[in-house]
Design a protein around this motif. Sequence first.
Motif, PDB file in Angstrom:
ATOM      1  N   THR A 152      37.057  65.853 -12.216  1.00  0.00           N
ATOM      2  CA  THR A 152      36.445  65.193 -13.071  1.00  0.00           C
ATOM      3  C   THR A 152      38.118  64.410 -13.823  1.00  0.00           C
ATOM      4  O   THR A 152      37.634  63.446 -14.529  1.00  0.00           O
ATOM      5  CB  THR A 152      36.209  66.009 -14.160  1.00  0.00           C
ATOM      6  OG1 THR A 152      36.749  66.881 -14.846  1.00  0.00           O
ATOM      7  CG2 THR A 152      34.705  66.750 -14.651  1.00  0.00           C
ATOM      8  N   GLY A 153      38.625  64.463 -13.289  1.00  0.00           N
ATOM      9  CA  GLY A 153      40.264  63.815 -14.189  1.00  0.00           C
ATOM     10  C   GLY A 153      40.743  64.530 -12.754  1.00  0.00           C
ATOM     11  O   GLY A 153      41.318  65.090 -12.366  1.00  0.00           O
ATOM     12  N   ILE A 154      42.693  63.911 -13.139  1.00  0.00           N
ATOM     13  CA  ILE A 154      44.089  64.228 -12.527  1.00  0.00           C
ATOM     14  C   ILE A 154      44.314  65.845 -12.545  1.00  0.00           C
ATOM     15  O   ILE A 154      44.778  66.019 -11.790  1.00  0.00           O
ATOM     16  CB  ILE A 154      44.989  63.294 -13.429  1.00  0.00           C
ATOM     17  CG1 ILE A 154      44.821  61.965 -13.619  1.00  0.00           C
ATOM     18  CG2 ILE A 154      46.773  64.215 -12.932  1.00  0.00           C
ATOM     19  CD1 ILE A 154      46.477  61.547 -14.291  1.00  0.00           C
ATOM     20  N   GLN A 155      43.346  66.364 -13.697  1.00  0.00           N
ATOM     21  CA  GLN A 155      44.158  67.769 -13.765  1.00  0.00           C
ATOM     22  C   GLN A 155      42.595  68.757 -14.258  1.00  0.00           C
ATOM     23  O   GLN A 155      42.831  70.078 -14.647  1.00  0.00           O
ATOM     24  CB  GLN A 155      44.806  68.214 -14.077  1.00  0.00           C
ATOM     25  CG  GLN A 155      45.237  67.566 -15.555  1.00  0.00           C
ATOM     26  CD  GLN A 155      46.758  68.329 -16.742  1.00  0.00           C
ATOM     27  OE1 GLN A 155      47.548  68.972 -15.352  1.00  0.00           O
ATOM     28  NE2 GLN A 155      46.667  67.985 -17.141  1.00  0.00           N
ATOM     29  N   THR A 156      40.892  68.179 -14.169  1.00  0.00           N
ATOM     30  CA  THR A 156      40.651  68.275 -14.792  1.00  0.00           C
ATOM     31  C   THR A 156      39.055  68.848 -13.545  1.00  0.00           C
ATOM     32  O   THR A 156      39.179  68.284 -12.490  1.00  0.00           O
ATOM     33  CB  THR A 156      39.591  68.619 -16.427  1.00  0.00           C
ATOM     34  OG1 THR A 156      39.809  66.845 -16.191  1.00  0.00           O
ATOM     35  CG2 THR A 156      41.029  68.502 -17.132  1.00  0.00           C
ATOM     36  N   ALA A 157      38.195  70.276 -14.231  1.00  0.00           N
ATOM     37  CA  ALA A 157      37.589  70.028 -13.402  1.00  0.00           C
ATOM     38  C   ALA A 157      36.002  71.034 -13.987  1.00  0.00           C
ATOM     39  O   ALA A 157      36.529  71.984 -13.992  1.00  0.00           O
ATOM     40  CB  ALA A 157      37.404  70.973 -12.448  1.00  0.00           C
ATOM     41  N   PHE A 158      35.151  70.973 -13.294  1.00  0.00           N
ATOM     42  CA  PHE A 158      33.879  71.115 -13.186  1.00  0.00           C
ATOM     43  C   PHE A 158      33.752  72.370 -12.431  1.00  0.00           C
ATOM     44  O   PHE A 158      33.714  72.067 -11.050  1.00  0.00           O
ATOM     45  CB  PHE A 158      32.247  70.612 -13.445  1.00  0.00           C
ATOM     46  CG  PHE A 158      32.117  69.926 -14.807  1.00  0.00           C
ATOM     47  CD1 PHE A 158      31.335  70.680 -16.000  1.00  0.00           C
ATOM     48  CD2 PHE A 158      31.927  68.116 -15.527  1.00  0.00           C
ATOM     49  CE1 PHE A 158      31.036  70.215 -17.084  1.00  0.00           C
ATOM     50  CE2 PHE A 158      31.782  68.576 -16.038  1.00  0.00           C
ATOM     51  CZ  PHE A 158      31.521  68.943 -16.902  1.00  0.00           C
ATOM     52  N   TYR A 159      33.544  73.626 -12.606  1.00  0.00           N
ATOM     53  CA  TYR A 159      33.235  74.570 -11.379  1.00  0.00           C
ATOM     54  C   TYR A 159      31.321  74.836 -12.177  1.00  0.00           C
ATOM     55  O   TYR A 159      31.010  75.449 -12.611  1.00  0.00           O
ATOM     56  CB  TYR A 159      33.974  75.917 -12.147  1.00  0.00           C
ATOM     57  CG  TYR A 159      35.198  75.663 -12.015  1.00  0.00           C
ATOM     58  CD1 TYR A 159      35.981  76.049 -10.954  1.00  0.00           C
ATOM     59  CD2 TYR A 159      36.003  75.086 -12.626  1.00  0.00           C
ATOM     60  CE1 TYR A 159      37.510  75.702 -10.407  1.00  0.00           C
ATOM     61  CE2 TYR A 159      37.334  74.854 -12.482  1.00  0.00           C
ATOM     62  CZ  TYR A 159      38.010  75.121 -10.992  1.00  0.00           C
ATOM     63  OH  TYR A 159      39.968  74.995 -11.451  1.00  0.00           O
ATOM     64  N   VAL A 160      30.518  74.517 -10.760  1.00  0.00           N
ATOM     65  CA  VAL A 160      29.690  74.386 -11.313  1.00  0.00           C
ATOM     66  C   VAL A 160      28.888  75.633 -10.085  1.00  0.00           C
ATOM     67  O   VAL A 160      28.769  75.662  -9.098  1.00  0.00           O
ATOM     68  CB  VAL A 160      28.412  73.091 -10.625  1.00  0.00           C
ATOM     69  CG1 VAL A 160      26.906  73.257 -11.299  1.00  0.00           C
ATOM     70  CG2 VAL A 160      28.946  71.928 -11.440  1.00  0.00           C
TER      71      VAL A 160
END
Length: 200
Positions: free
Chosen positions: A188-196
Amino acid sequence: MEELVKHASVFNRIAPIYNWYFRQQVKNYRSLINRYDDLFQIPSAGAVLDIGCGTGALLYSLAERGYLGTGVDFSDGMLRAAKKSTQDRSIAFVQADVTQGLDFPEKSFDLVLAFYVLHGLSSGLRQKIYAEASRLSRGRILFYDYNQKRRWLTDIAEWAEGGDYFEFVRHGADEMKAYFSRVEVIDTGIQTAFYVCSSK
């Protein structure tokens, strides 16, 4: 248990500071939810559980969409701040240790969430959260946290905090695969994510 007591002590002290940024957090969460609207597609008035809810900004944002929120946190300081900041919304808050299991029946929630919680805990505690999230969700679990794209400022800050950030960014997604039927990582960004994740 000792690890969580330490975390609770820290978050009890910083809860008033976190609350200063409540409105900004709500604004950021609104934007994130709108941007990834498809990940939050659950029934109207669906039940949502927020693990490590902090001051309640995420649940406040979800309550604006009509979801029925329950927040769980180990820190009584955070929960006091949450109740104060969300008093105009129907949100339930529970002080509890998720890693010891929660007093909810299986499949109680349409969506289970944990935002920026996992990287600060040891692998053993993370796995207990995965197991409990899978037990409580009717289908979807969303973890929002760091991805593998590290930045040196974050590395320094997380090293100073003393959590398990480095192991999480390397192995977090693989850990999840033992507890969920499906795991998808969406940056979602440079160093973020959703773990779905999908419960088994």
